[in-house]
Design an enzyme around this catalytic site. Structure first.
Site, mmCIF file in Angstrom:
data_model
loop_
_atom_site.group_PDB
_atom_site.id
_atom_site.type_symbol
_atom_site.label_atom_id
_atom_site.label_comp_id
_atom_site.label_asym_id
_atom_site.label_seq_id
_atom_site.Cartn_x
_atom_site.Cartn_y
_atom_site.Cartn_z
ATOM 1 C CB ALA A 29 -1.023 -0.147 1.179
ATOM 2 C CD GLN A 66 -3.377 -2.001 -1.426
ATOM 3 O OE1 GLN A 66 -2.660 -1.966 -0.439
ATOM 4 N NE2 GLN A 66 -4.389 -3.091 -1.476
ATOM 5 C CG HIS A 98 -5.809 -0.366 0.667
ATOM 6 N ND1 HIS A 98 -6.876 -1.225 1.107
ATOM 7 C CD2 HIS A 98 -4.779 -0.767 1.334
ATOM 8 C CE1 HIS A 98 -6.412 -2.094 2.218
ATOM 9 N NE2 HIS A 98 -5.158 -1.577 2.234
ATOM 10 C CE1 TYR A 109 -4.942 1.041 7.629
ATOM 11 C CE2 TYR A 109 -5.400 -0.595 5.798
ATOM 12 C CZ TYR A 109 -4.706 -0.102 7.064
ATOM 13 O OH TYR A 109 -3.833 -1.075 7.709
ATOM 14 N NE ARG A 133 -0.534 -14.337 6.350
ATOM 15 C CZ ARG A 133 -1.560 -14.559 7.074
ATOM 16 N NH1 ARG A 133 -1.532 -14.496 8.455
ATOM 17 N NH2 ARG A 133 -2.909 -14.831 6.548
HETATM 18 C C1 FNR Z 1 -0.744 -7.170 4.617
HETATM 19 N N1 FNR Z 1 -1.930 -7.283 3.991
HETATM 20 C C2 FNR Z 1 -2.242 -6.149 3.257
HETATM 21 N N2 FNR Z 1 -3.329 -5.899 2.467
HETATM 22 C C3 FNR Z 1 -3.286 -4.622 1.805
HETATM 23 O O1 FNR Z 1 -4.404 -4.593 1.019
HETATM 24 N N3 FNR Z 1 -2.297 -3.873 1.708
HETATM 25 C C4 FNR Z 1 -1.231 -3.962 2.560
HETATM 26 O O2 FNR Z 1 -0.181 -3.237 2.229
HETATM 27 C C5 FNR Z 1 -1.092 -5.281 3.361
HETATM 28 N N4 FNR Z 1 0.002 -5.157 4.036
HETATM 29 C C6 FNR Z 1 0.284 -6.512 4.567
HETATM 30 C C7 FNR Z 1 1.551 -6.736 5.254
HETATM 31 C C8 FNR Z 1 1.613 -7.855 5.806
HETATM 32 C C9 FNR Z 1 2.888 -8.104 6.703
HETATM 33 C C10 FNR Z 1 0.733 -9.196 5.841
HETATM 34 C C11 FNR Z 1 0.899 -10.295 6.439
HETATM 35 C C12 FNR Z 1 -0.511 -8.757 5.133
HETATM 36 C C13 FNR Z 1 -2.902 -8.470 3.819
HETATM 37 C C14 FNR Z 1 -2.220 -9.269 2.574
HETATM 38 O O3 FNR Z 1 -2.575 -8.574 1.394
HETATM 39 C C15 FNR Z 1 -3.360 -10.625 2.611
HETATM 40 O O4 FNR Z 1 -4.598 -10.346 2.573
HETATM 41 C C16 FNR Z 1 -3.151 -11.472 3.812
HETATM 42 O O5 FNR Z 1 -1.753 -11.532 4.279
HETATM 43 C C17 FNR Z 1 -3.872 -12.710 3.639
HETATM 44 O O6 FNR Z 1 -3.169 -13.648 2.769
HETATM 45 P P1 FNR Z 1 -2.260 -14.604 2.974
HETATM 46 O O7 FNR Z 1 -0.984 -13.990 3.652
HETATM 47 O O8 FNR Z 1 -2.802 -15.761 3.859
HETATM 48 O O9 FNR Z 1 -1.846 -15.398 1.569
#
Ligand code: FNR
Length: 347
Positions: A58, A100, A174, A179, A317
């Protein structure tokens, strides 16, 4: 084995993805001085260029959108140049990348931008403190005036233009995770009684104005949006939110965007007022390209896509833990498990 994941997917006339795997947007808090993307960030994204589409971490559209340390921006010439290095590096490896676009609304903090106040639809504070900076308690935001809302719409459109100038293939609005845009869509954070609140149509007005301004600036083919119909973080639950998303989704469908992307950490969560999973709710109300996310493996994602639950999968992740996630899945190799300590470095 996961053949369906490796089928090319045509988003529209302008963009075809080489596979159905998106790298989910992942905030890493590693931008340099001036919130400028670094060479290390360029190398990090380039290592993941075999995703069908990378969605950038983001990226704030203007200073008062900042709620975490060292998150990159897209509103100065230096930031645009920094992102240019990232997009060039991704393109050199044959990848595609969307930016994003982010404003954190009441999840911002004046500590980061030195302003007098944060802004949100209504003057309702979030209870809590900034993660990893627990001394920073969230402040009561100033309720935006209609003129200030119009300014924000222009600022989103300008950031989208800047993204194209920086070489991005498109942008993802986003609109998720509590947010600014999401704050208009939920009754917990939107208590307005003017044309931006109090009814599904009014609560959808700002998100749709932002979407329309970005479409006008860069085209619908290059515009996606992320949404969290179920409140699950930094937002109180309110069953009336359902009507807002029931209204919003057909409106978005009329606009023929590149995609709608669910914003959630765990798609096994069930929401009473959505009659189940957020992804199932979105699929029911939105027939065009839908991106699923939230705790999926290559196995569970291929199955969900084969069953038509969504069209593309975003992986978060596991992409932090495995820069070569796509190659490993393609070759049927085991992937390394994610752990929070991995956030300390940008490998
Ligand atoms: C995120 N997620 C996230 N979502 C988003 O819309 N903008 C962002 O900048 C972030 N930043 C972010 C940082 C970190 C460290 C994590 C772990 C997650 C959410 C991410 O895009 C996603 O929806 C989740 O991590 C779930 O997917 P996984 O990790 O289970 O594959």
């Amino acid at each position: 084995m996961y053949d369906i994941l490796f089928e090319p997917y045509r988003l529209n006339d302008k963009i075809t993805l080489k596979n159905r795997i998106l790298m989910a947007p992942l905030t890493r808090c590693m931008a340099g001085p001036g919130l400028v993307p670094t060479e290390d960030m360029a190398a990090y994204y380039a290592r993941r260029a075999d995703a069908g589409l990378i969605v950038s971490e983001a990226t704030i559209i203007r200073p008062d959108g900042q709620g975490y340390p060292n998150t990159p921006g897209l509103y100065t010439a230096e930031q645009i140049q920094g992102w240019r290095k990232v997009t060039d590096a991704v393109h050199a490896k044959g990848g595609l990348i969307f930016a994003q676009l982010w404003h954190t609304g009441r999840v911002a903090h004046t500590y980061f931008f030195g302003g007098e106040y944060t802004v949100a639809p209504s003057a309702v504070a979030l209870d809590g403190t900034v993660p990893r900076m627990r001394e920073l308690k969230y402040e009561t935001p100033k309720a935006l005036t209609v003129d200030e809302i119009q300014q924000l719409v222009s600022d989103y459109a300008k950031a989208a233009e800047n993204a194209i100038e920086a070489g991005f293939d498109g942008v993802e609005i986003h609109g998720a995770n509590a947010y600014l845009i999401d704050e208009f869509l939920h009754n917990d954070s939107n208590r307005r009684e003017d044309e931006y609140g109090a009814s599904p149509e009014n609560m959808s007005r700002f998100p749709l104005q932002v979407t329309d301004a970005i479409i006008a600036a860069i085209g619908r083919e290059r515009t996606g949006i992320r949404l969290s119909p179920g409140a699950y973080v930094n937002m109180g639950t309110d069953s009336r939110d359902r009507e807002v998303f029931d209204y919003l989704l057909p409106q978005l469908e009329q606009r023929q965007l590149a995609y709608v992307h669910l914003g959630i950490f765990d798609d096994s969560l069930r929401f009473d007022y959505l009659d189940g999973q957020a992804s199932a709710y979105l699929r029911h109300h939105y027939q065009q390209t839908l991106v699923g996310v939230g705790g999926y493996s290559a196995d569970s994602a291929s199955q969900a896509i084969a069953e038509g639950k969504f069209d593309l999968i975003a992986i978060g992740r596991p992409f932090i833990a495995n820069p070569d996630y796509v190659a490993k899945v393609r070759q049927g190799e085991p992937t390394t498990a994610y752990s929070d300590e991995m956030l300390a470095t940008l490998y």
